[in-house]
Scaffold this motif. Structure first.
Motif, PDB file in Angstrom:
ATOM      1  N   ASN A 189       0.805  -1.222   0.000  1.00 35.01           N
ATOM      2  CA  ASN A 189       0.000   0.000   0.000  1.00 35.01           C
ATOM      3  C   ASN A 189       0.837   1.271   0.000  1.00 35.01           C
ATOM      4  OD1 ASN A 189      -2.068  -1.815   2.187  1.00 35.01           O
ATOM      5  ND2 ASN A 189      -2.576  -1.395   0.083  1.00 35.01           N
ATOM      6  N   GLU A 190       1.930   1.295   0.757  1.00 31.72           N
ATOM      7  CA  GLU A 190       2.760   2.507   0.827  1.00 31.72           C
ATOM      8  C   GLU A 190       3.325   2.859  -0.545  1.00 31.72           C
ATOM      9  OE1 GLU A 190       5.704   2.650   3.974  1.00 31.72           O
ATOM     10  OE2 GLU A 190       4.372   1.445   5.252  1.00 31.72           O
ATOM     11  N   TYR A 191       3.806   1.860  -1.262  1.00 35.84           N
ATOM     12  CA  TYR A 191       4.346   2.102  -2.600  1.00 35.84           C
ATOM     13  C   TYR A 191       3.236   2.601  -3.528  1.00 35.84           C
ATOM     14  CZ  TYR A 191       6.283   1.477  -7.219  1.00 35.84           C
ATOM     15  OH  TYR A 191       6.694   1.697  -8.503  1.00 35.84           O
ATOM     16  N   ASN A 192       2.079   1.956  -3.469  1.00 34.26           N
ATOM     17  CA  ASN A 192       0.968   2.367  -4.329  1.00 34.26           C
ATOM     18  C   ASN A 192       0.554   3.807  -4.053  1.00 34.26           C
ATOM     19  OD1 ASN A 192       1.004  -0.199  -5.410  1.00 34.26           O
ATOM     20  ND2 ASN A 192      -0.688  -0.937  -4.183  1.00 34.26           N
ATOM     21  N   LEU A 193       0.560   4.208  -2.792  1.00 38.97           N
ATOM     22  CA  LEU A 193       0.233   5.598  -2.450  1.00 38.97           C
ATOM     23  C   LEU A 193       1.229   6.558  -3.092  1.00 38.97           C
ATOM     24  CD1 LEU A 193      -0.814   5.302   1.298  1.00 38.97           C
ATOM     25  CD2 LEU A 193      -2.215   6.228  -0.564  1.00 38.97           C
ATOM     26  N   LEU A 194       2.519   6.216  -3.023  1.00 39.92           N
ATOM     27  CA  LEU A 194       3.548   7.066  -3.626  1.00 39.92           C
ATOM     28  C   LEU A 194       3.443   7.098  -5.146  1.00 39.92           C
ATOM     29  CD1 LEU A 194       6.742   6.155  -1.560  1.00 39.92           C
ATOM     30  CD2 LEU A 194       5.664   8.402  -1.698  1.00 39.92           C
ATOM     31  N   SER A 195       3.227   5.938  -5.747  1.00 39.44           N
ATOM     32  CA  SER A 195       3.278   5.852  -7.210  1.00 39.44           C
ATOM     33  C   SER A 195       1.953   6.196  -7.891  1.00 39.44           C
ATOM     34  CB  SER A 195       3.729   4.462  -7.654  1.00 39.44           C
ATOM     35  OG  SER A 195       2.761   3.483  -7.330  1.00 39.44           O
ATOM     36  N   GLU A 196       0.835   5.878  -7.250  1.00 41.72           N
ATOM     37  CA  GLU A 196      -0.465   6.057  -7.902  1.00 41.72           C
ATOM     38  C   GLU A 196      -1.406   6.994  -7.151  1.00 41.72           C
ATOM     39  OE1 GLU A 196      -0.905   4.886 -10.916  1.00 41.72           O
ATOM     40  OE2 GLU A 196       1.023   3.869 -10.836  1.00 41.72           O
ATOM     41  N   GLY A 197      -1.050   7.334  -5.915  1.00 40.49           N
ATOM     42  CA  GLY A 197      -1.889   8.244  -5.143  1.00 40.49           C
ATOM     43  C   GLY A 197      -2.999   7.576  -4.357  1.00 40.49           C
ATOM     44  N   HIS A 198      -3.088   6.244  -4.445  1.00 42.54           N
ATOM     45  CA  HIS A 198      -4.053   5.495  -3.647  1.00 42.54           C
ATOM     46  C   HIS A 198      -3.471   4.117  -3.334  1.00 42.54           C
ATOM     47  CE1 HIS A 198      -5.090   5.138  -7.940  1.00 42.54           C
ATOM     48  NE2 HIS A 198      -5.393   3.893  -7.676  1.00 42.54           N
ATOM     49  N   ALA A 199      -3.973   3.513  -2.258  1.00 41.97           N
ATOM     50  CA  ALA A 199      -3.344   2.318  -1.691  1.00 41.97           C
ATOM     51  C   ALA A 199      -3.612   1.034  -2.469  1.00 41.97           C
ATOM     52  CB  ALA A 199      -3.791   2.139  -0.238  1.00 41.97           C
ATOM     53  N   VAL A 200      -4.782   0.934  -3.097  1.00 43.29           N
ATOM     54  CA  VAL A 200      -5.163  -0.317  -3.764  1.00 43.29           C
ATOM     55  C   VAL A 200      -5.432  -0.023  -5.236  1.00 43.29           C
ATOM     56  CG1 VAL A 200      -6.848  -2.193  -3.822  1.00 43.29           C
ATOM     57  CG2 VAL A 200      -6.125  -1.251  -1.621  1.00 43.29           C
ATOM     58  N   LEU A 201      -4.755  -0.768  -6.102  1.00 41.53           N
ATOM     59  CA  LEU A 201      -4.922  -0.584  -7.543  1.00 41.53           C
ATOM     60  C   LEU A 201      -6.070  -1.449  -8.057  1.00 41.53           C
ATOM     61  CD1 LEU A 201      -2.141   0.630  -6.982  1.00 41.53           C
ATOM     62  CD2 LEU A 201      -1.381  -0.296  -9.146  1.00 41.53           C
ATOM     63  N   SER A 202      -6.809  -0.901  -9.003  1.00 40.95           N
ATOM     64  CA  SER A 202      -7.938  -1.611  -9.612  1.00 40.95           C
ATOM     65  C   SER A 202      -7.431  -2.640 -10.620  1.00 40.95           C
ATOM     66  CB  SER A 202      -8.848  -0.614 -10.318  1.00 40.95           C
ATOM     67  OG  SER A 202      -8.182  -0.083 -11.459  1.00 40.95           O
ATOM     68  N   ASP A 203      -8.347  -3.499 -11.050  1.00 44.44           N
ATOM     69  CA  ASP A 203      -8.013  -4.467 -12.107  1.00 44.44           C
ATOM     70  C   ASP A 203      -7.505  -3.742 -13.349  1.00 44.44           C
ATOM     71  OD1 ASP A 203      -8.839  -6.512 -10.442  1.00 44.44           O
ATOM     72  OD2 ASP A 203     -10.710  -6.900 -11.514  1.00 44.44           O
ATOM     73  N   ALA A 204      -8.163  -2.636 -13.705  1.00 48.56           N
ATOM     74  CA  ALA A 204      -7.765  -1.876 -14.898  1.00 48.56           C
ATOM     75  C   ALA A 204      -6.357  -1.304 -14.731  1.00 48.56           C
ATOM     76  CB  ALA A 204      -8.766  -0.759 -15.171  1.00 48.56           C
ATOM     77  N   GLU A 205      -6.029  -0.815 -13.549  1.00 54.42           N
ATOM     78  CA  GLU A 205      -4.682  -0.265 -13.313  1.00 54.42           C
ATOM     79  C   GLU A 205      -3.621  -1.358 -13.358  1.00 54.42           C
ATOM     80  OE1 GLU A 205      -5.211   3.537 -10.432  1.00 54.42           O
ATOM     81  OE2 GLU A 205      -5.998   1.628  -9.663  1.00 54.42           O
TER      82      GLU A 205
END
Length: 157
Positions: free
Chosen positions: A25-41
């Motif tokens: 989650n921490e990496y996703n917050l830094l890279s995408e701005g939210h903790a959990v990525l969707s299937d599409a992402e």
């Protein structure tokens, strides 16, 4: 110690890929701005790597996927090998898998006759920053990526 190996990720395995990515989650917050990525992402992340010609693999330990690694043999921007992503599932971190995966990756690059590898660390990702510095990667440049500042590192093999 059972063997650690790399197994190519295929579109059939995107659920496992997603589970590994979303455990960080921490990496996703830094890279995408939210903790959990969707299937599409997740699908876009996978397809974007394929379009660039990257090799995307599971890091398997004793036959089980514990992480993912994504790398380019020749990045079109500088004609250098780049490690784009190395991520271990949160429940498998701090067990030495990342260190072993890095050793395997470096061995693969040396076997291809490469002398140096590069990678980028998102500014603010201090845990990753410390990991790479402690593995001999040297900072050489900072640049603005698509969404964030990236600190560029390289290592002589």
């Amino acid at each position: 110690m059972p063997l650690l190996d790399f197994q190519p990720v295929t579109s059939k395995h995107l659920e496992v890929f997603k589970e590994i990515v979303n455990s960080n989650n921490e990496y996703n917050l830094l890279s995408e701005g939210h903790a959990v990525l969707s299937d599409a992402e997740i699908l876009e992340m996978y397809e974007s790597s394929k379009r660039l010609g990257a090799v995307t693999c599971f890091v398997n330990y004793d036959g089980c996927p514990v992480g993912v690694i994504d790398y380019l043999i020749k990045n079109p921007s500088d004609n250098m090998p780049w490690l784009g992503l190395m991520m271990i599932h949160a429940q498998h971190q701090r067990k030495g898998y990342a260190i072993e995966a890095l050793k395997k990756y470096e061995c693969l690059m040396r076997n291809k006759g490469l002398k140096k590898v590069r990678l980028g660390v998102i500014k603010g990702n201090n845990r990753a920053l410390n990991f790479w510095i402690n593995r001999g990667f040297i900072f050489y440049h900072e640049k603005l990526g698509d969404k964030f500042m990236v600190m560029c590192f390289e290592k002589e093999l």
